[in-house]
Design an enzyme around this catalytic site. Structure first.
Site, mmCIF file in Angstrom:
data_model
loop_
_atom_site.group_PDB
_atom_site.id
_atom_site.type_symbol
_atom_site.label_atom_id
_atom_site.label_comp_id
_atom_site.label_asym_id
_atom_site.label_seq_id
_atom_site.Cartn_x
_atom_site.Cartn_y
_atom_site.Cartn_z
ATOM 1 C CG ASP A 138 -9.710 6.430 -2.358
ATOM 2 O OD1 ASP A 138 -9.005 6.059 -3.324
ATOM 3 O OD2 ASP A 138 -10.630 7.256 -2.475
ATOM 4 C CE1 TYR B 112 6.396 8.770 4.081
ATOM 5 C CE2 TYR B 112 8.057 8.137 5.674
ATOM 6 C CZ TYR B 112 6.764 8.081 5.221
ATOM 7 O OH TYR B 112 5.838 7.345 5.892
ATOM 8 C CE LYS C 53 -8.088 10.395 -3.377
ATOM 9 N NZ LYS C 53 -9.251 9.499 -3.308
ATOM 10 C CG ASP D 173 5.311 4.226 6.100
ATOM 11 O OD1 ASP D 173 5.567 3.084 6.545
ATOM 12 O OD2 ASP D 173 5.343 5.248 6.794
#
Ligand code: NAD
Length: 355
Positions: free
Chosen positions: A221, A124, A187, A245
């Site tokens: 995930d 972002y 991740k 988000d």
């Protein structure tokens, strides 16, 4: 004593929702001197900008604001007022409590999560290079064959400073709010440097809270699957911007959706409370949409002001009206065209009557 609080009605359905949230907050008896300031699409013509300086000056003065949603028109060139506010006031933490209230139609009944999202960096940060630009070309050459020649590129910066700041915020939030566990989510198995840095910093911070707050890590995930299968196992989640988000909308979905999900954007100098939902412009002026999210923002605001008893009363009154299921808006009824649904104002009336 009267608290000074900035009030931003916003646009679309914002003004009608904010007006009702204001009534509900005032009905608790806590005295608030509102500084009402205008921002959003509706004031473009008047001020030449959707975010006049007077808005920022007011929030800097009061340190706290309740804000209605603001439309970001597509293709007109004005940037998101919401993003600009967060950047200009350095509101680095986005906090979204996702709690199930009995009576809300949802697949889950045992959810009480708080999503803490880093608000300033990651993908972002806006560091993007378009297809064919000289900068993109330079990065493609530096990548030694890892990036295809016809790529546009977004850069993902994760800093030690911002990571430490957000993880410390999450742990402090857990301590102050009587929470038991913080789960950091990234991740890092794939993004070893950026997400790896976030985890390393999170472990260092966790060590300072050992014995007081539990700490664990999840990959994003797996976290999404776990949240769908057993959300009751989780408490406070802390995530970099993009994962935060996505997961905060997922968590809002677990507890009944946009109409009931409040939030806060928090910095060292100011706090802005706002619902997760947008301005729902198609319902503007129809006295139709659900005031719950903004009223729960009011609950968070009262807690922030130190008015815990008033906050609890307002939360309990809102929960009671939802549990009864009678004086609620269309989105909380079994079908969307249920003729017994009430309007924004009437649902607020019922909440105030319960206080
Ligand atoms: P939205 O949240 O405004 O509306 C999507 C749908 O969700 C609505 O059509 C409605 O069916 C439902 N909904 C939303 N709020 C509701 C409520 N209180 N009660 C009942 N139903 C509700 O999302 P959108 O249509 O994607 O966005 C509209 C505008 O809002 C866009 O310009 C967007 O940029 C802006 N936006 C602003 C904020 C903010 O101010 N922080 C946040 C999100 C979106």
């Amino acid at each position: 004593m009267s608290y000074r609080v900035t009030l931003i009605p916003g646009d679309g359905t914002g003004p009608e929702l904010v007006a009702q949230a204001r009534r509900a907050i005032e009905a608790t008896g806590v005295s608030i001197a509102w500084e009402v300031v205008e921002a959003g699409a509706d004031v473009m013509d008047k001020y030449g900008t959707p975010l006049p300086d007077s808005v920022l000056e007011s929030i800097e003065r009061t340190g706290v604001a309740l804000k209605g949603p603001i439309t970001t028109p597509i293709g007109t060139g004005f940037r998101s007022v919401n993003v600009a506010l967060r950047q200009r006031l350095n509101l680095y933490a986005c906090v979204r409590p996702c709690k199930h209230y009995p009576g809300i139609r949802s697949h889950y009944t045992d959810v009480d999560l708080v999503v803490v999202r880093e608000n300033t960096e990651d993908l972002y940060a806006g560091v993007e290079f378009d297809l064919g630009s000289a900068q993109a070309q330079q990065i493609i050459e530096m990548s030694e064959g890892k990036i295809a020649a016809d790529s546009a590129i977004s850069i993902k910066p994760i800093s030690e400073t911002a990571s430490r700041r957000i993880v410390e915020f999450a742990f402090d939030y857990a301590v102050v709010n009587g929470r038991r566990k913080v789960t950091a989510v990234t991740k890092a198995n794939i993004m070893k440097f950026t997400d790896g840095l976030f985890f390393r910093v999170a472990r260092e911070v966790a060590a300072e809270y050992e014995g007081r707050i539990e700490y664990e890590e999840r990959l994003i995930d797996n976290m999404c699957m776990q949240l769908v299968q057993k959300p009751e196992l989780y408490d406070v989640l802390v995530l970099p911007n993009l994962y935060g988000d996505i997961v905060s909308d997922l968590a809002a979905g677990l507890v009944g959706g946009l109409g009931v999900a409040p939030g806060a954007n928090i910095g060292d100098r100011a706090v802005v409370f706002e619902a997760i939902h947008g301005s729902a412009p198609k319902y503007k002026g129809m006295n139709k949409v659900n005031p719950t999210a903004l009223i729960l923002c009011g609950v968070m605001l009262l807690r922030h002001l130190g008015e815990s008893a008033a906050a609890e009363r307002l939360e309990a009154a809102t929960a009671a009206v939802i549990a009864e299921g009678k004086h609620v808006t269309y989105d909380m009824k079994p079908t969307r065209d249920d003729p017994t649904a009430v309007g924004t104002k009437e649902m607020t009336d019922a909440i105030i009557a319960r206080l």
